[in-house]
Structures are given as C-alpha cells and as structure tokens.
Scaffold this motif. Sequence first.
Motif: not given
Length: 701
Positions: A75, A353-354, A357-359
């Motif tokens: 991340d 998605y990443k 929302f994630r990276w």
Amino acid sequence: MVPAAATAASPPAKKSPRSRRGKKSDDVKTTEVGPAGVAPAKADGAATETSEAGDTKTGDTKTGGTKTADESDPDRKDAKGEADGEDAEDGKEAGSSEPADPFGAFAPEPELVPGRVGRVTRTSGSAVARFFAHEWTLAAIGSVLLAILMTWPAVLHPATTIPQDIWDPTLQAWQMSWAGHILTTDPLQLWHANAFYPDQYSYAFSDTLLGYAPAGMIGSGPEAAIVRYNIVFVFIFAFAFFGAYALVRQLGAGRTGAAVAGAAFAYAPWRLGQAGHLHVLSIGGIALSLAMLARGHGFSFTKGYEPEKRRWGWVVGGWAVAAWQVSLGFGIGMPFIYALLFIVLITAIVWFYKQIFRWAVRRPFGWKLFFANLGGGLLFTAVSGMMAYPYLQVLKLHPEGKREESIISLFSPPLKGFFISPPESWLWGDAYANARSTLGWAPEMALLPGFFLYGLAFAGLFVSVWKLKHRIWLGVGVVITAMLAMGSNGPGHGDWGYMALYRVLPGFEGIRTSGRLMVWVTLFLALLAAGAVSAFADRAVELFADQTQSDVGDRAGVWRLITLIPLVLVLAEGIHKPGPNPEVPVSPVAMSTLQAPLMVLPTHELLDMNVMLWSTDGFPKMVNGGSGFTPDDQQIMRLNMQQFPDAATVAQLRELNIHTVVVLRDRAQGGEYAKAIDAPIDGLGISRTEQGNVILYKIDG
C-alpha cells in the motif's frame, strides 16, 4: 559520501550468506518512511539483498536525496508514475540506459558467490558462454534431456516405432501431416481432409493438433510422419516441464521449487495412461502463456502487482502462446478458454477495487499494456473462433457427434480414481491392479497425480514462500477442479459442477471426458508443492550459511543435494514401465499410385487409423477414417461393404464416384469382410487383380 570511483576501486564488502539469500543482515539499518512515502537519502553502507527466487531488493534507493517507499508494503510502494512505467515497458530497467535482459525478466540472476562454472563464464567475457550458462538456456536444455530420458525409447527407432500403441498415435501422425501438406498446397481445403470421403469438415472430427502444422511441412510420406510424431512426443513433455518452471519462477519461487513443479506438471502418473493422446499431453502452452502474461503485467505471488515491471511485449507473446495452445484442440483448449476469461474478469475487478479503495499510491496500468491486451485478446479470440467454426459445422451436419449426458457419465471418474495409478506406472502400476479393475473405464479414470505430489502440496498449505491468501486460493482451486473432473460423479451427480457447465457453457457438450480437467488439478498441486519446496530450500541454505566460512564449502553441496530429494521423488512417480514401442504397420501398397477416391477393406475405427497414416503418401481421397466419433453415414457404409462385391455395394460405390477398393488379405481372412477376397464378380462391371497381400478392385464408371 564515498566517491563513485573510490567505491569501484575498493574491493566489495563481504556479505554474509544469510544476507545474500534474502535475510536482513544485522548491520542493515532501515529508514522510516514519511507520510509522503519519501525519506532523506541514507549514508554509505546501503545493502542489497537477494532472495532465493532471484529477485533483488535494495535496502536503500537514492534518487536525488529521496528514497522510494518500502517495497515490502504494497500500500506504500511508489509506482513511479505513468511515464516511468511506460519506459519500463520499452524494455529498460528504471533509472538505467541499458536494455533489460528479456529472459531475466522472469527471474533475475541472484547475487551469489559464483561457482566454478559461473567464475569461468564471467571471466571469459564470451557472450556464447554466458548464453549457455544462463538459467533459461539451462532450463530449456535440461527440459529436453529429461524428456528424452523419461520417454525412452521413443527416440531409439523414430522411423519405425511409435509410443503406446498403433492406433491413436497413427491418427495423430496423419493429422500433423495433413495440416502441413494442405497449408502448403491448398489452404482453403484445410478442414475438408482426404479421409472420411465424401463428408465435409472431416479434419474437425477430432482434436486437430493444428498448431503442429509447421512440423508437418517437413518431409512427406508415412515414415516422415512417424519420425515427426516421435519428435513432437518428446517435445511436449519438455515443453510442459519448461512452461511450469517458467510460471513458478515468475510467481516468485526458487529454482528447486520450479523444477519440482515442472516435473509434477509434465510427468504426473495419470499422464502415463494418456501416452497415446498427443492432444491431451500437449499442455505446455497453458503454463507458459500464464507465465508470460503474469510477467507482462508485472505480477507475482511474492510481490503482487509491480507496475514498473510491466512489459507489453510479454503480454502479446502470452496471448499468442495461448492462441497456439487452443489451436491444438478443444478437449484441453475449451476449459483453458474459460479459465483465461475467468482470470481476466477477476483480475480487472480486483485491480479496480484496489485502485479505488486500497492503494495509497496510484498504480498505473498504461495504454501500451491496454492495447497489448486488446490486440492479444483479439488474436486469441480470432483463433478460437476459427477453430470453433468447423466444429459447429460438424455438429450441424452430424448431430450424433454431440456428447450425450450418458456418454459423459460413462467416462466420469469416481473420487477413488484420484488415488489409483494407471498400469503404465513403474512405481505404482502393479500395486493398483486390483483397484483399477473396480473402475468402469480405467484408461480415463486412473487419475493419480502422484502421492509425493499430494504430500508436498499439503505441506505447501502450511509452509510456503507463497502468501497465505495465495495458498488458500490454490487449495480452493484443487478442490474445485477435482470436483469438475469427476463429471457426473461430482456433488449432486455433477449438477453443482461439471454437468452444470456442460448444460450452460457453449463447447462443453463436445468434450467426452471430464477427467482431462486433471490438467488443472495437477497445475494447482504443482504450485502448492513449489511453494513448500522453495521454503524448504531457503531453510536448507540458511542452515549451511550459518556455519563458519570453512564449513560452507564442505557442507554446501550436501545441503543442495538434500533439497533435490522432492524432485527425485516426484520424477520417480512419473517413470513408465519398460516396454517395447510397437512397430508401425507398413503400407502394403503405394497409396499415391491408386486411383482415388478409394476404400480399404476391412474398415474399422482403429484399423482405419493405420490407413490414414498410409494415406500421407499422396493424400488420396478415401472413405476410411477413424476419429473421436463415427458418422452415421460411415457406419452404414461399413455394414454394407461386408457384402462386397455384389450388385448393391458396387452400385453404391459408383454413386459415390469411388474408383478403387483395396482388400488386405491378411486382415480380411476369417472376418466380416472375407467375402471380398475371392467372391465372384461376373456381371458386376468391375475388375480384380492380386499383388501379394493386396487385392485391387477397379470399378468402372
């Protein structure tokens, strides 16, 4: 800071073996990363670590007084940006003007203390020496040598013998020959083969092996066809080993684990029972295309998505290899098509998605990579469509070619089939003779991938170089593909597995044997085993690295030999029983001298496969043909010709414009076609001549 010149002149600092194998040395200091993902440049002493998988990790990267984010944190890793990513795609390492090693992209050379061979090749300065010492050169050569050994005696008498039996292999030798012949003479007639006259699209009556057409362009006649088949037979085992090796290396495991995966994928015991089915054995393109696609997208199990490692050329190559794999046939190719479609959809969903929302840091995909996937995907789709069209025409002209659910059930293996070895296995064959007798159709139901492989894969669920989430998904993959391979014997009589796919997905209705999905079960097991073996190899290296320097030289070789034990065990399960390769029947007559169209008696699905091989001498049109199914019109013809020669059969032959009937005396005597040897022909308007074992009938127009 020490000047660069001084650094180059001074001898390199000794690093402990542990630090070279991916463990942090005691003197390595970490730098706290700030909120922006950068930190002040570090002073001298930055250490470079290399994992057993061959990937280099830099402890401190200096770029204009700043340091990139810790790559171990997905991340926080700096993706460098779109421009840098595109430069990486052009084949240059980030921050370097030197082109990257295209093969080293899978697994860069580790910074280890070179051995004797390494010292010679590095000091000689010879590009040829470096090429032959390269990991991928050694892997390719080793794959071929191992294949020759494991398939012995396939190369001992390549012009006169053939592996397994004289039936399906002779059909497949004809398939390769026909493709090479027709593509160099009349490509538009590719699908309308010389066999099964007068039926159309007869080349699509079974898996075609069209991808081997370039080999079919070399040489002509039955002898060349047999030599070609034997060479390709050895090649497919080497290719399967190499493809799985490349896939595991790209995913991030070490050489030993990759070798175990290659051995399991290429030489699983169940494949010994398929030695007569070249289209089932030809699976190397599956693993290699996945490896190339993963490489092109900068993806591995150990590091995840690394956009700076994108290479659009590898993506195009991966799709091309996948298209070639499908061109070999749909028995293996159809599940592969749906597997790729599933991977593309899941990958796209996870990436978006990443990204949202994630990276914490943007990770670009890039237009080059997008268009590489678009172009490669279109190529793959075009080849798949080109292959599908004639098969759809066959089903339209011959509805009997569709695999009914009763046929699927007949060949569906039970759960115990995954623990029963085929009779060809040297290690397990005799021990499971009684168990095989309980199977409905043992050749397609004895599906043991290997007991040692089972054990290594089970260990890989708990101890592995793969992350836990990847191990879980691989385990789920094993369970799901095994359930699918069971066909109608799966949960709910297959209604929650293979039979559901059979009823819903186009193409599955043409696949007779669900057990051939063992390809995927074996691949998932091999990946799990590779993770465990690589972890074991890492630990073994650490054990001898912890010894004193004087002990390392004495013990290193012993520890490395110990890490090869899993490889030896997996290969032992793939050894076949010693036995003679049968001699291929020689054509009793020069087929190119006969007036076509013609028919050879006796005619039978298996006997006609030999006749198809003989027809590679000139490829005359003929009624004979053997394949995955028997067309109704051919079956009727076979029954009628048991009365040849009489008025009705001669009239039927004239109607079909057939000019020659060849009777093989030794095969017809005492059988259903014995009448054709010496029955009276007065008043039939035909002539008969004898040439040794051959009786020739000429049918006037």
